[in-house]
Design a protein around this motif. Structure first.
Motif, PDB file in Angstrom:
ATOM      1  N   LYS A 151      39.055 -27.801 -29.270  1.00 10.11           N
ATOM      2  CA  LYS A 151      40.143 -28.965 -28.797  1.00 10.11           C
ATOM      3  C   LYS A 151      40.822 -29.305 -30.252  1.00 10.11           C
ATOM      4  O   LYS A 151      42.223 -29.310 -30.207  1.00 10.11           O
ATOM      5  CB  LYS A 151      39.428 -30.021 -28.331  1.00 10.11           C
ATOM      6  N   TRP A 154      43.470 -26.714 -31.281  1.00  9.47           N
ATOM      7  CA  TRP A 154      44.436 -26.642 -30.756  1.00  9.47           C
ATOM      8  C   TRP A 154      45.540 -28.229 -31.052  1.00  9.47           C
ATOM      9  O   TRP A 154      46.822 -27.771 -31.238  1.00  9.47           O
ATOM     10  CB  TRP A 154      44.169 -26.719 -29.183  1.00  9.47           C
ATOM     11  N   TRP A 155      44.651 -29.066 -31.280  1.00  7.85           N
ATOM     12  CA  TRP A 155      45.549 -30.451 -31.668  1.00  7.85           C
ATOM     13  C   TRP A 155      46.192 -30.049 -32.939  1.00  7.85           C
ATOM     14  O   TRP A 155      47.581 -30.264 -33.382  1.00  7.85           O
ATOM     15  CB  TRP A 155      44.595 -31.531 -31.847  1.00  7.85           C
ATOM     16  N   HIS A 157      46.941 -27.405 -34.528  1.00  6.19           N
ATOM     17  CA  HIS A 157      47.968 -26.251 -34.585  1.00  6.19           C
ATOM     18  C   HIS A 157      49.255 -26.559 -33.869  1.00  6.19           C
ATOM     19  O   HIS A 157      50.286 -26.260 -34.370  1.00  6.19           O
ATOM     20  CB  HIS A 157      47.215 -24.908 -33.998  1.00  6.19           C
ATOM     21  N   ALA A 159      49.408 -29.451 -30.821  1.00  7.41           N
ATOM     22  CA  ALA A 159      49.480 -30.432 -29.970  1.00  7.41           C
ATOM     23  C   ALA A 159      49.961 -31.813 -30.759  1.00  7.41           C
ATOM     24  O   ALA A 159      50.847 -32.620 -30.321  1.00  7.41           O
ATOM     25  CB  ALA A 159      48.124 -30.738 -29.083  1.00  7.41           C
ATOM     26  N   HIS A 231      53.726 -20.196 -36.442  1.00  8.05           N
ATOM     27  CA  HIS A 231      52.419 -20.008 -36.170  1.00  8.05           C
ATOM     28  C   HIS A 231      51.821 -19.732 -37.556  1.00  8.05           C
ATOM     29  O   HIS A 231      50.674 -20.228 -37.666  1.00  8.05           O
ATOM     30  CB  HIS A 231      52.167 -18.938 -35.292  1.00  8.05           C
ATOM     31  N   SER A 238      45.390 -25.789 -39.115  1.00  6.44           N
ATOM     32  CA  SER A 238      44.344 -25.562 -38.225  1.00  6.44           C
ATOM     33  C   SER A 238      43.431 -24.765 -38.855  1.00  6.44           C
ATOM     34  O   SER A 238      42.319 -25.142 -39.256  1.00  6.44           O
ATOM     35  CB  SER A 238      44.980 -24.898 -36.962  1.00  6.44           C
TER      36      SER A 238
END
Length: 337
Positions: A151, A154-155, A157, A159, A231, A238
């Protein structure tokens, strides 16, 4: 450990000399719905373009011109971010003559990663609270269990960019707000984005004298390029804070991820950066490629950059990690490039 910025002030309403800060730059401290929608578009559309580009390339829908435009625009924006937004504007790793200062601000803006002042403010806050409460994008935000880390990745990277509460630009980037030219470039982010996306199809169309040439150049040189650069940059937030070797002492979990080094223009040597944030060179071990440091060296040789903070051997050795990693990996070099 150094936090990486001496330009953070406690009173966000005043600049370091005590005068009131000028009006806010593009993007205030609350991210509006329209900004979130545009952010979503700039994340989703380039990603869809990558998916479309794969079968297109298989059917010979890519030319050497398209590849050339992708590579040129990618590394123009990447070095604009790494040298300009990051090492220069955020950390003051060197001083720059005015033309170089403006060029770096524009090149970084063409990476389509957000307005200059907001980018710098976010990153200075990241260094102040790195991997602790207050860090805008730590992958350890939700805990250390595997589900929490997934989680958190994802945050870190993507969110975190949709969080409505934004970093105070007046508090974390007052030096940039005071500069009229930099403030203007930051406000004109939309125009630099349009220019960045329009250049490849313009060149592709003129060279091939065809709409198809313009389309494929836009697909590869604009959309695919933006997706790839985004990315890679987000992976520093990340991946490089979750895995990697840590040969240097830092108060966070920043690590070196070698396979991102070329695409990140040297930024993935992230452990040394957090151990010594103002260093102009991040890849200080033998064999660690750092193209950003090479360009800074060339700028210095040309007289465009000066007072460069190159890491000396003694400075590198003083930051060696003899803790959990035990051995001193590799042989550091005092050469800047």
């Amino acid at each position: 450990m150094t936090t990486g910025s001496s330009n953070v002030i406690d009173d966000p309403s005043k600049t370091p000399d005590g005068t009131p800060t000028p009006s806010a730059t593009l993007g205030g401290e609350q991210k509006r719905s329209i900004e979130q929608i545009m952010l979503l578009i700039f994340i989703v559309v380039p990603f869809l373009a990558v998916l479309a580009a794969v079968p297109l390339a298989w059917g010979w829908g890519v030319s050497w011109l398209d590849i050339g435009l992708l590579v040129f625009m990618y590394f123009l924006g990447c070095h604009g971010i790494t040298i300009g937004f990051h090492r220069y504007f955020t950390h003051g790793s060197f001083k720059a003559k005015r033309p170089l200062r403006i060029a770096l601000a524009i090149a970084g803006s063409m990476a389509v990663e957000g307005p200059l002042v907001r980018w710098v403010a976010d990153h200075r806050k990241h260094h102040k609270f790195s991997d602790a409460d207050g860090d805008p994008h730590s992958p350890w935000r939700f805990g250390e269990t595997l589900p929490a880390l997934m989680k958190g990745l994802w945050w870190a990277h993507i969110a975190w960019m949709f969080d409505e509460e934004q970093t105070s630009q007046e508090k974390y980037a007052p030096d940039l707000i005071k500069d009229p030219a930099l403030r203007a470039i930051s406000r004109q982010f939309v125009y630099w984005t349009i220019l960045s996306l329009a250049l490849p199809p313009l060149v592709g169309g003129l060279v091939t004298m065809s709409w198809w040439g313009a389309f494929t150049a836009f697909l590869w040189g604009s959309l695919v390029r933006v997706a790839l650069l985004h990315h890679v940059t987000w992976s520093i937030n990340s991946i490089c804070h979750a895995v990697g070797k840590r040969p240097f002492k830092s108060r966070d979990r920043s690590g070196n991820v070698w396979w991102l080094a070329i695409l990140s223009c040297g930024e993935s040597w992230h452990n040394l950066h957090h151990a010594d944030p103002t260093s102009a060179r991040h890849g200080v071990m033998r064999g660690q490629l750092d193209s950003s440091a090479r360009f800074i060296r060339w700028f210095e040789m040309l007289g465009w950059a000066y007072d460069v903070r190159w890491p000396s051997r003694s400075r590198i050795d003083s930051r060696r990690n003899t803790g959990e990693d035990g051995s001193r990996r590799g042989k550091a070099t005092a050469e800047a490039a």
